[in-house]
Design an enzyme around this catalytic site. Structure first.
Site, PDB file in Angstrom:
ATOM      1  N   THR A   1      36.939  49.040  43.862  1.00 50.38           N
ATOM      2  CA  THR A   1      37.536  49.603  45.097  1.00 50.38           C
ATOM      3  C   THR A   1      38.190  48.518  45.957  1.00 50.38           C
ATOM      4  O   THR A   1      38.964  48.821  46.846  1.00 50.38           O
ATOM      5  CB  THR A   1      36.455  50.275  45.962  1.00 50.38           C
ATOM      6  OG1 THR A   1      35.526  49.248  46.380  1.00 50.38           O
ATOM      7  CG2 THR A   1      35.706  51.337  45.185  1.00 50.38           C
TER       8      THR A   1
ATOM      9  N   ASP B   1      40.329  32.589  42.177  1.00 47.40           N
ATOM     10  CA  ASP B   1      39.093  33.021  42.844  1.00 47.40           C
ATOM     11  C   ASP B   1      38.446  31.809  43.522  1.00 47.40           C
ATOM     12  O   ASP B   1      37.950  30.900  42.851  1.00 47.40           O
ATOM     13  CB  ASP B   1      38.141  33.639  41.816  1.00 47.40           C
ATOM     14  CG  ASP B   1      36.956  34.300  42.490  1.00 47.40           C
ATOM     15  OD1 ASP B   1      36.757  35.496  42.299  1.00 47.40           O
ATOM     16  OD2 ASP B   1      36.225  33.605  43.251  1.00 47.40           O
TER      17      ASP B   1
ATOM     18  N   ARG C   1      33.571  41.573  47.308  1.00 45.93           N
ATOM     19  CA  ARG C   1      34.511  42.676  47.124  1.00 45.93           C
ATOM     20  C   ARG C   1      34.131  43.447  45.880  1.00 45.93           C
ATOM     21  O   ARG C   1      33.987  42.867  44.814  1.00 45.93           O
ATOM     22  CB  ARG C   1      35.936  42.122  46.911  1.00 45.93           C
ATOM     23  CG  ARG C   1      36.612  41.710  48.138  1.00 45.93           C
ATOM     24  CD  ARG C   1      38.105  41.567  47.979  1.00 45.93           C
ATOM     25  NE  ARG C   1      38.590  41.133  46.672  1.00 45.93           N
ATOM     26  CZ  ARG C   1      39.867  40.978  46.403  1.00 45.93           C
ATOM     27  NH1 ARG C   1      40.774  41.234  47.335  1.00 45.93           N
ATOM     28  NH2 ARG C   1      40.266  40.567  45.224  1.00 45.93           N
TER      29      ARG C   1
ATOM     30  N   ASP D   1      34.674  31.098  42.714  1.00 44.76           N
ATOM     31  CA  ASP D   1      34.485  30.569  41.357  1.00 44.76           C
ATOM     32  C   ASP D   1      34.950  29.121  41.268  1.00 44.76           C
ATOM     33  O   ASP D   1      34.317  28.299  40.582  1.00 44.76           O
ATOM     34  CB  ASP D   1      35.270  31.415  40.340  1.00 44.76           C
ATOM     35  CG  ASP D   1      34.560  32.734  40.037  1.00 44.76           C
ATOM     36  OD1 ASP D   1      33.385  32.876  40.413  1.00 44.76           O
ATOM     37  OD2 ASP D   1      35.199  33.600  39.417  1.00 44.76           O
TER      38      ASP D   1
END
Ligand code: PRP
Ligand code: URA
Length: 209
Positions: free
Chosen positions: A108, A200, A104, A203
């Site tokens: 945006t 995340d 991603r 991560d």
């Protein structure tokens, strides 16, 4: 459009709560993703057709059941989807594995594709797309559009945590795709992260930041 399957099994809910905990280590996070994926694959393969199969036990000959040769492919969305592959393939060893690389864009929030390698015989296979997170839905919508260009028999999408925004976007873009998720969360924050979510996923699986 089919209703999304949202897991209510106690084992799944228990494991998802540990997964969310910010103090869960990467090692335990990876193990939990694997275990939750297996429980979800169990649900997503409920409709596999069976055929009669004669089996000779040490005691007698009987007619049992075996899966009637339906071919599957798992397609993880890189990176985080990789964490779901081993558990899925352990349950369905004959499945092929394709890969779609998307990230991603941080400003945006739109997906950027960087890799796509799918099994050559995908038109003969039922595909289960794997990604732990369905946030805006952009990555899943894009990945499924790529897979559809190669003409698979059917597509299911499996995630661990979904946001309402992602379910809506994916359901509208691909109403033929059955969605399976282990938990449906509340909302997205201003950075399009799922709240309460788990942070995340990539991560946490790979120990990056
Ligand atoms: C995460 C996640 C999904 C995507 C979900 O990947 O694994 O692929 O975000 O967000 P969306 O529904 O708004 O598209 P990310 O882009 O962080 O890449 P990574 O797995 O490589 O860390
Ligand atoms: N991707 C993640 O890994 N987590 C989120 O909450 C949203 C997108």
């Amino acid at each position: 459009m089919s209703k999304p399957f949202i897991a209510d099994h106690p084992l799944i809910q228990h494991k998802v709560s540990i997964l969310r905990d910010k103090n869960t280590s990467s090692k335990q996070f990876r193990e939990l993703i694997r275990e939750i994926t297996q429980l979800m694959v169990y649900e997503a393969t409920r409709d596999l057709p069976l055929r009669d199969a004669v089996v000779e036990t040490p005691m007698a000959v009987m007619t049992g059941k075996k899966i009637a040769g339906r071919k599957l492919a798992f397609v993880p969305i890189l990176r985080a989807g990789l964490g779901m592959v081993d558990g899925a393939v352990e349950l369905v060893p004959s499945a092929r594995v394709g890969h779609i690389g998307l990230y991603r864009d941080e400003e945006t929030f739109k997906p950027v594709e960087y890799y796509c390698k799918l099994p050559g015989d995908i038109h003969e296979r039922e595909v289960i797309v794997l990604d732990p997170m369905l946030a805006t839905g952009g990555s899943a919508v894009d990945a499924i559009s790529q897979i559809k260009l190669r003409g698979p028999k059917s597509i299911k999408f499996m995630c661990i945590i979904a946001a309402p925004e992602g379910l809506k976007a994916l359901g509208e873009a691909h109403p033929d795709v059955q969605i399976y998720c282990a938990a449906l969360d509340d909302h997205l924050n201003e950075k399009c992260y799922i709240v309460p979510g788990l942070g995340d996923a990539g991560d946490r699986i790979f120990g990056t930041k």
